[in-house]
Enzyme design. Structure first.
Site, PDB file in Angstrom:
ATOM      1  N   ARG A   1       3.721 -44.664  34.905  1.00 17.13           N
ATOM      2  CA  ARG A   1       4.667 -43.543  34.801  1.00 17.13           C
ATOM      3  C   ARG A   1       5.481 -43.414  36.079  1.00 17.13           C
ATOM      4  O   ARG A   1       6.662 -43.146  36.074  1.00 17.13           O
ATOM      5  CB  ARG A   1       3.906 -42.231  34.673  1.00 17.13           C
ATOM      6  CG  ARG A   1       3.523 -41.852  33.290  1.00 17.13           C
ATOM      7  CD  ARG A   1       2.692 -40.587  33.383  1.00 17.13           C
ATOM      8  NE  ARG A   1       1.874 -40.427  32.204  1.00 17.13           N
ATOM      9  CZ  ARG A   1       2.227 -39.710  31.152  1.00 17.13           C
ATOM     10  NH1 ARG A   1       3.370 -39.066  31.138  1.00 17.13           N
ATOM     11  NH2 ARG A   1       1.445 -39.613  30.106  1.00 17.13           N
TER      12      ARG A   1
ATOM     13  N   LYS B   1     -13.041 -47.532  24.597  1.00 12.42           N
ATOM     14  CA  LYS B   1     -13.699 -46.396  23.978  1.00 12.42           C
ATOM     15  C   LYS B   1     -13.417 -45.133  24.788  1.00 12.42           C
ATOM     16  O   LYS B   1     -13.031 -45.270  25.949  1.00 12.42           O
ATOM     17  CB  LYS B   1     -15.193 -46.650  23.869  1.00 12.42           C
ATOM     18  CG  LYS B   1     -15.855 -46.808  25.244  1.00 12.42           C
ATOM     19  CD  LYS B   1     -17.314 -46.948  25.108  1.00 12.42           C
ATOM     20  CE  LYS B   1     -18.112 -46.227  26.111  1.00 12.42           C
ATOM     21  NZ  LYS B   1     -17.631 -45.439  27.167  1.00 12.42           N
TER      22      LYS B   1
ATOM     23  N   HIS C   1     -17.794 -53.020  26.473  1.00 13.81           N
ATOM     24  CA  HIS C   1     -18.054 -54.056  27.480  1.00 13.81           C
ATOM     25  C   HIS C   1     -19.524 -54.475  27.525  1.00 13.81           C
ATOM     26  O   HIS C   1     -19.849 -55.531  28.027  1.00 13.81           O
ATOM     27  CB  HIS C   1     -17.520 -53.637  28.856  1.00 13.81           C
ATOM     28  CG  HIS C   1     -18.385 -52.670  29.594  1.00 13.81           C
ATOM     29  ND1 HIS C   1     -18.375 -51.325  29.357  1.00 13.81           N
ATOM     30  CD2 HIS C   1     -19.304 -52.859  30.580  1.00 13.81           C
ATOM     31  CE1 HIS C   1     -19.246 -50.729  30.164  1.00 13.81           C
ATOM     32  NE2 HIS C   1     -19.819 -51.630  30.918  1.00 13.81           N
TER      33      HIS C   1
ATOM     34  N   LYS D   1     -21.775 -58.561  28.016  1.00 15.62           N
ATOM     35  CA  LYS D   1     -22.749 -58.873  29.068  1.00 15.62           C
ATOM     36  C   LYS D   1     -23.605 -60.060  28.614  1.00 15.62           C
ATOM     37  O   LYS D   1     -23.965 -60.142  27.441  1.00 15.62           O
ATOM     38  CB  LYS D   1     -23.656 -57.653  29.331  1.00 15.62           C
ATOM     39  CG  LYS D   1     -22.936 -56.490  30.027  1.00 15.62           C
ATOM     40  CD  LYS D   1     -23.883 -55.315  30.196  1.00 15.62           C
ATOM     41  CE  LYS D   1     -23.180 -54.080  30.717  1.00 15.62           C
ATOM     42  NZ  LYS D   1     -23.150 -53.954  32.161  1.00 15.62           N
TER      43      LYS D   1
ATOM     44  N   GLU E   1     -28.427 -44.196  34.904  1.00 13.77           N
ATOM     45  CA  GLU E   1     -27.560 -44.453  36.056  1.00 13.77           C
ATOM     46  C   GLU E   1     -27.884 -43.503  37.198  1.00 13.77           C
ATOM     47  O   GLU E   1     -28.285 -42.361  36.969  1.00 13.77           O
ATOM     48  CB  GLU E   1     -26.093 -44.251  35.657  1.00 13.77           C
ATOM     49  CG  GLU E   1     -25.606 -45.248  34.639  1.00 13.77           C
ATOM     50  CD  GLU E   1     -24.146 -45.013  34.291  1.00 13.77           C
ATOM     51  OE1 GLU E   1     -23.297 -45.696  34.860  1.00 13.77           O
ATOM     52  OE2 GLU E   1     -23.872 -44.116  33.468  1.00 13.77           O
TER      53      GLU E   1
ATOM     54  N   ASP F   1     -20.378 -40.791  25.236  1.00 11.34           N
ATOM     55  CA  ASP F   1     -19.972 -41.813  26.206  1.00 11.34           C
ATOM     56  C   ASP F   1     -20.761 -43.103  26.035  1.00 11.34           C
ATOM     57  O   ASP F   1     -20.189 -44.192  26.033  1.00 11.34           O
ATOM     58  CB  ASP F   1     -20.168 -41.254  27.628  1.00 11.34           C
ATOM     59  CG  ASP F   1     -19.596 -42.167  28.709  1.00 11.34           C
ATOM     60  OD1 ASP F   1     -18.657 -42.931  28.391  1.00 11.34           O
ATOM     61  OD2 ASP F   1     -20.067 -42.110  29.862  1.00 11.34           O
TER      62      ASP F   1
ATOM     63  N   HIS G   1     -22.274 -48.107  23.270  1.00 12.26           N
ATOM     64  CA  HIS G   1     -23.138 -49.169  23.810  1.00 12.26           C
ATOM     65  C   HIS G   1     -24.544 -49.189  23.187  1.00 12.26           C
ATOM     66  O   HIS G   1     -25.030 -50.226  22.765  1.00 12.26           O
ATOM     67  CB  HIS G   1     -23.305 -48.998  25.320  1.00 12.26           C
ATOM     68  CG  HIS G   1     -22.012 -48.910  26.078  1.00 12.26           C
ATOM     69  ND1 HIS G   1     -20.883 -49.589  25.708  1.00 12.26           N
ATOM     70  CD2 HIS G   1     -21.676 -48.231  27.208  1.00 12.26           C
ATOM     71  CE1 HIS G   1     -19.910 -49.335  26.564  1.00 12.26           C
ATOM     72  NE2 HIS G   1     -20.367 -48.506  27.485  1.00 12.26           N
TER      73      HIS G   1
ATOM     74  N   LYS H   1     -27.016 -39.750  33.580  1.00 12.66           N
ATOM     75  CA  LYS H   1     -26.414 -39.973  34.902  1.00 12.66           C
ATOM     76  C   LYS H   1     -27.151 -39.121  35.922  1.00 12.66           C
ATOM     77  O   LYS H   1     -27.838 -38.166  35.559  1.00 12.66           O
ATOM     78  CB  LYS H   1     -24.943 -39.594  34.868  1.00 12.66           C
ATOM     79  CG  LYS H   1     -24.095 -40.540  34.028  1.00 12.66           C
ATOM     80  CD  LYS H   1     -22.618 -40.256  34.238  1.00 12.66           C
ATOM     81  CE  LYS H   1     -21.744 -41.130  33.363  1.00 12.66           C
ATOM     82  NZ  LYS H   1     -21.699 -42.528  33.782  1.00 12.66           N
TER      83      LYS H   1
END
Ligand code: BG6
Length: 468
Positions: free
Chosen positions: A51, A159, A189, A193, A227, A246, A251, A341
């Site tokens: 932008r 996603k 993703h 892996k 995580e 998420d 996943h 997380k």
């Protein structure tokens, strides 16, 4: 030109949101590595859209920093090669007329190079902007290429694909108005892996496990992605999404599908893999509304409210749920998916438990850390007493293949999209089946929040899973 990348793969990689966080951290460093390893056709062009005014030089400086952070070294010759193949088009993604400039730019590049390029539109932008971009690409004939039947135009989307079942369906329908399903590459993703690509190969080719891959022998399957990091400044994104949407919707359900689906006859056939995955996901029973409290856990780390400046937010940073597969093969196996997380460690793994209690054996696919596969067996401890101890047989990519230097997931995503191989991407049916599984949980969680626990950052996942 690299092995396996043929002439028809000369491509223009058009990255929407090139100055954004994902592009800077993942996509551009992946492109750097592909240039470094000569895995892209020599006529590849990277077009970044932004932008605001942005120079190639400024962007490459950021790429250099990111590569240095991960690899400790960034090759100036590779940066120079990127510089020569990089261009930026200033574009407001919601402004139709700006797409004329993009169209003209691509045409000019193709005319100068005397080649029809595959066009890959990588949407590294907030999901709310997707529909507008897709519509404008269609309206400005960017969903085709300069020579049909040979060069292709493809759409790569990140996603989340929608926010729930209804919005995902709407998004799929609106995208299909401009692009056919074969042109759409929905990135997950995790599928790219190495350890994940190993699941089917491991299941198919190891006789020792093949015949016992069912509920009669497998008592539990635990799929976890924990995580240490928090939401890392992604307040706006995370406040709309939360842990369930998420990671579980995408996943973790994809990992479950690969772990439990019927084995396709040909495990290199994209079509057969997608068919088997879809069948499995459609066989997963959505948690009944009246069992959601009992079968799910949600929690939020203590500093989250401050981080997102929303004292009343009930968005979960930790989510776990128990599900069942309605098939004769898996009836009776306990399946738990969990993610969070702000925990004590980064650990992503699929753990398969054979047998029960004292005689149980565990097979673990370790996605992170120390990518590999291990099997825990019971052995007799040396000595006079009959005492048993678990002994681990451990395969690590880094040891067996003498290097952990295989392509990063984003490199694989880009190469496969350039080649038009959709094996490692999620289909519309898979996306919808995944939302269908989670919809009752989303619905129930939106009605109350008294079950939302709070945890300190650095807590162990076990402490949250066990406290329920
Ligand atoms: C992304 C999620 O898809 O996966 C992030 O949006 C998460 O929230 C990330 O941090 C984890 O990926 P990986 O490869 O580090 O396990």
């Amino acid at each position: 030109m690299a092995k396996g990348v043929n002439n028809s793969d000369a491509s223009a990689l058009v990255i929407f949101g090139v100055s954004g966080d994902l592009a800077r951290r993942k996509v551009l460093p992946a492109i750097y590595h592909l240039f470094k390893d000569s895995l892209l056709h020599e006529k590849t062009i990277v077009v970044g859209t932004s932008r605001r005014e942005l120079s190639v030089e400024d962007l490459l400086k950021q790429v250099e920093l990111c590569v240095l952070e991960n690899d400790n070294v960034c090759d100036p010759a590779v940066l120079q090669a990127m510089r020569e193949r990089f261009t930026i088009v200033q574009l407001n993604p919601t402004k139709g007329s700006d797409y004329e400039a993009l169209h003209a730019k691509l045409q000019e590049i193709e005319d100068t190079q005397g080649v029809c390029l595959n066009r890959l539109f990588y949407l590294s932008i907030p999901p709310g902007v997707y529909p507008a971009v897709v519509k404008h690409l269609g309206e400005h004939r960017l969903n085709g290429s300069c020579s049909h039947n040979r060069a292709q135009s493809r759409l790569l989307v990140e996603k989340p694909f929608g926010y729930d079942y209804a919005s995902a369906k709407e998004l799929i329908e609106s995208t299909n108005r401009s692009f056919s399903e074969e042109q759409i590459f929905r990135i997950d993703h995790y599928l790219a892996k190495e350890t994940v690509q190993n699941i089917l190969a491991f299941r198919k080719h190891n006789a020792v496990f093949k015949s016992i891959w069912n509920a009669k022998n497998i008592s539990r399957i635990d799929i976890a992605a924990f995580e240490k990091i928090g939401i890392e400044g992604r307040s706006e994104f995370y406040e709309q999404i939360g842990a369930l949407r998420d990671l579980v919707q995408s996943h973790l359900l994809q990992l479950l599908a690969l772990t439990t689906m019927d084995m396709p006859r040909d495990i290199t056939s994209s079509q057969e893999i997608h068919k088997a995955k879809q069948a499995l996901l459609e066989a997963v029973e959505p948690v009944p509304a009246d069992e959601v409290r009992e079968r799910t856990i949600r929690a939020q780390y203590r500093s989250y409210k401050n981080e997102v400046s929303n004292p009343t937010t009930t968005v979960e940073t930790f989510a776990a749920l128990e599900i069942a597969i309605a098939s004769s093969v898996w009836k009776g196996t306990t399946i738990r998916l969990a993610t969070g997380k702000g925990l004590s460690e980064k650990r992503t793994a699929i753990t398969i438990t054979f047998g029960q209690a004292d005689d149980a054996n565990h097979l673990t696919f370790r996605l992170q850390p120390n990518e590999g596969i291990d099997v825990e067996l019971l052995v007799k401890k040396p000595g006079f007493a009959h005492a048993l101890q678990a002994a681990t047989m451990d395969f690590r990519y880094a040891d067996t293949f003498m290097s952990s230097n295989h392509p990063d997931a984003y490199e694989r995503v880009l190469v496969d999209a350039v080649r038009g191989d959709r094996t490692l991407f999620a289909t519309a049916e898979e996306v919808l089946a995944s939302w269908h599984i989670l919809q009752p949980v989303l619905d129930e969680w939106s009605k109350y929040s008294d079950d939302l626990k709070t945890y300190e950052q650095g807590s162990t996942a076990e402490s949250l899973l066990e406290s329920s």
